[in-house]
Design a protein around this motif. Structure first.
Motif, mmCIF file in Angstrom:
data_model
loop_
_atom_site.group_PDB
_atom_site.id
_atom_site.type_symbol
_atom_site.label_atom_id
_atom_site.label_comp_id
_atom_site.label_asym_id
_atom_site.label_seq_id
_atom_site.Cartn_x
_atom_site.Cartn_y
_atom_site.Cartn_z
ATOM 1 N N LEU A 206 0.884 -1.213 0.261
ATOM 2 C CA LEU A 206 0.392 -0.024 0.201
ATOM 3 C C LEU A 206 0.783 1.245 0.100
ATOM 4 O O LEU A 206 0.492 2.445 -0.424
ATOM 5 N N LEU A 207 2.130 1.172 0.262
ATOM 6 C CA LEU A 207 2.525 2.465 0.812
ATOM 7 C C LEU A 207 3.120 3.385 -0.341
ATOM 8 O O LEU A 207 3.547 4.102 -0.850
ATOM 9 N N SER A 208 3.114 2.483 -1.990
ATOM 10 C CA SER A 208 3.197 3.375 -2.743
ATOM 11 C C SER A 208 2.292 4.402 -3.221
ATOM 12 O O SER A 208 2.077 5.455 -4.165
ATOM 13 N N HIS A 209 0.982 4.280 -2.424
ATOM 14 C CA HIS A 209 0.064 5.452 -3.022
ATOM 15 C C HIS A 209 0.557 6.630 -1.849
ATOM 16 O O HIS A 209 -0.348 7.952 -1.455
ATOM 17 N N TYR A 210 1.617 6.610 -1.035
ATOM 18 C CA TYR A 210 2.359 7.559 0.140
ATOM 19 C C TYR A 210 3.449 8.032 -0.222
ATOM 20 O O TYR A 210 3.989 7.953 0.730
ATOM 21 N N ARG A 211 3.289 8.036 -1.537
ATOM 22 C CA ARG A 211 5.115 8.620 -2.156
ATOM 23 C C ARG A 211 5.703 9.368 -0.875
ATOM 24 O O ARG A 211 7.237 9.903 -1.255
ATOM 25 N N ARG B 297 9.795 5.814 0.892
ATOM 26 C CA ARG B 297 10.427 5.937 -0.333
ATOM 27 C C ARG B 297 10.397 4.065 -0.175
ATOM 28 O O ARG B 297 10.982 3.128 0.944
ATOM 29 N N VAL B 298 10.117 3.486 -0.919
ATOM 30 C CA VAL B 298 10.556 2.036 -1.315
ATOM 31 C C VAL B 298 12.098 2.278 -1.636
ATOM 32 O O VAL B 298 11.908 2.252 -3.226
ATOM 33 N N TRP C 231 13.703 -2.764 1.391
ATOM 34 C CA TRP C 231 13.690 -1.754 2.721
ATOM 35 C C TRP C 231 12.825 -0.581 1.951
ATOM 36 O O TRP C 231 12.320 -0.789 1.045
ATOM 37 N N VAL C 232 12.052 -0.405 3.302
ATOM 38 C CA VAL C 232 11.154 0.773 2.761
ATOM 39 C C VAL C 232 11.549 1.853 4.293
ATOM 40 O O VAL C 232 11.842 1.735 5.335
ATOM 41 N N GLU C 233 11.337 3.165 3.186
ATOM 42 C CA GLU C 233 12.210 4.505 4.250
ATOM 43 C C GLU C 233 11.874 5.178 4.103
ATOM 44 O O GLU C 233 10.473 5.599 3.160
ATOM 45 N N LEU C 234 11.121 6.225 5.228
ATOM 46 C CA LEU C 234 10.409 7.149 5.688
ATOM 47 C C LEU C 234 10.948 8.410 5.111
ATOM 48 O O LEU C 234 12.705 8.763 4.567
ATOM 49 N N ARG C 235 10.326 9.139 3.973
ATOM 50 C CA ARG C 235 11.030 10.197 3.222
ATOM 51 C C ARG C 235 12.401 10.921 3.994
ATOM 52 O O ARG C 235 12.235 11.503 5.412
ATOM 53 N N GLU C 236 13.834 11.499 2.980
ATOM 54 C CA GLU C 236 14.714 12.143 3.307
ATOM 55 C C GLU C 236 13.683 13.582 4.889
ATOM 56 O O GLU C 236 13.795 14.483 5.543
ATOM 57 N N GLY C 237 13.226 14.102 3.603
ATOM 58 C CA GLY C 237 12.297 15.562 4.006
ATOM 59 C C GLY C 237 11.205 15.727 5.310
ATOM 60 O O GLY C 237 11.351 16.789 5.683
ATOM 61 N N LEU C 238 10.839 14.606 5.443
ATOM 62 C CA LEU C 238 10.694 14.161 6.742
ATOM 63 C C LEU C 238 11.881 14.337 8.225
ATOM 64 O O LEU C 238 11.939 13.399 7.875
#
Length: 302
Positions: free
Chosen positions: A50-55, A59-60, A67-74
């Motif tokens: 589901l995570l591709s809906h929240y780009r 970030r995959v 790996w799944v990462e929380l975006r660096e901008g956060l």
């Protein structure tokens, strides 16, 4: 109950509470979850899809498959917490996951290790979707009896509790919510659940921890419970407080031993009671064949 049958039931309990490590679990297919370069959880395939809906949130990593990462901008505690909250609220509104039906409006802190600075916080009911390790405090309330024996205070959870309603529990217990200390949580839970005054609660002795990781239809649950022993003075009995516990019983340790493998005991609380019996010499390497297996099952990390 025959000793061998009792021991087998204990082993079954420990296997259930460490089911994520068992053959047939989703462990091999889970993706590690990273925040600010630190691995803080694991994500099952059903959630990862589901995570591709929240780009703007996730970030995959193509460089590191799986790996799944929380975006660096956060890049702040607040920004990360709000981003995850919005995702969980979106899933909750659409009733996508059973676990979110038990929304608590209570947050757990997210960090790689307990000693690390928290990176963000997350709604308690959603932690299992990201395999976040959570922490709690369990208090073994006990009394010393004439002749040197011991008895333990056992609580029965309210039948209206969101989780494990009506089941047997330790005297006091609670999750370690965001910005709460361990001792602070212990004192609060003792006051709220069992009406134990602060002056008595502060005499509780730290007795290590119990760790395990299980999975069910709600997700993956890596948990660590900080364990305390509290000798309750003569003449002081726990009382029903905030309604989360409906009744208390004072059981001799032999009855606790028999009861912790029964269908009424909350599983992780049964582990805490088992740990108490081991530490106080009721069970040892000479009188219990599976003593070492018990110890391993009580201290199994993710």
């Amino acid at each position: 109950m025959a000793a061998s049958t009792w021991a087998q039931r204990v082993l079954q309990l420990l296997d259930r509470m460490n089911s994520f490590h068992s053959q047939g679990s989703t462990k091999a297919t889970c993706a590690p979850f990273y925040v600010a370069g630190q691995e803080v959880g694991v994500i099952q395939p059903r959630v990862r899809a589901l995570l591709s809906h929240y780009r703007d949130v996730f970030r995959v990593s193509p460089e590191k498959p799986g790996w799944v990462e929380l975006r660096e901008g956060l890049d702040t505690y607040h920004a990360r917490s709000q981003a995850l909250k919005h995702v969980l609220e979106h899933w909750r509104e659409r009733e996508m996951f059973d676990c979110l039906r038990g929304w608590r409006n209570e947050s757990y802190e997210v960090m790689a290790r307990f000693c690390d600075e928290p990176l963000m916080e997350m709604e308690r009911s959603g932690a299992s979707l990201f395999g976040i390790k959570t922490y709690g405090v369990h208090v073994n309330g006990y009394v010393r009896q004439e002749g040197g024996g011991m008895a333990m205070w056992i609580g029965r959870r309210s039948r209206t509790k969101q989780t494990f309603p009506g089941m047997l529990d330790n005297m006091s217990a609670g999750g370690l919510s965001a910005r709460s200390g361990v001792l602070e949580t212990l004192v609060r839970e003792c006051a709220e659940e069992s009406c134990i005054p602060q002056s008595v609660a502060l005499s509780a002795k730290p007795a290590g921890s119990v760790s395990y990781t299980y999975e069910d239809q709600r997700g993956v649950f890596p948990q660590c419970q900080f364990v305390y022993d509290l000798e309750v003075p003569a003449g002081l009995a726990p009382q029903v407080g905030d309604g989360e516990v409906q009744e208390f019983y004072l059981w001799p340790l032999e009855k606790v031993r028999e009861g912790l493998v029964g269908p009424d005991f909350k599983p992780n609380s049964a582990m805490v009671a088992l740990d108490f019996l081991i530490r106080h010499g009721v069970l040892d390497a000479d009188n219990e064949q599976f003593y070492q297996q018990f110890l391993e099952g009580l201290h199994h990390q993710l």
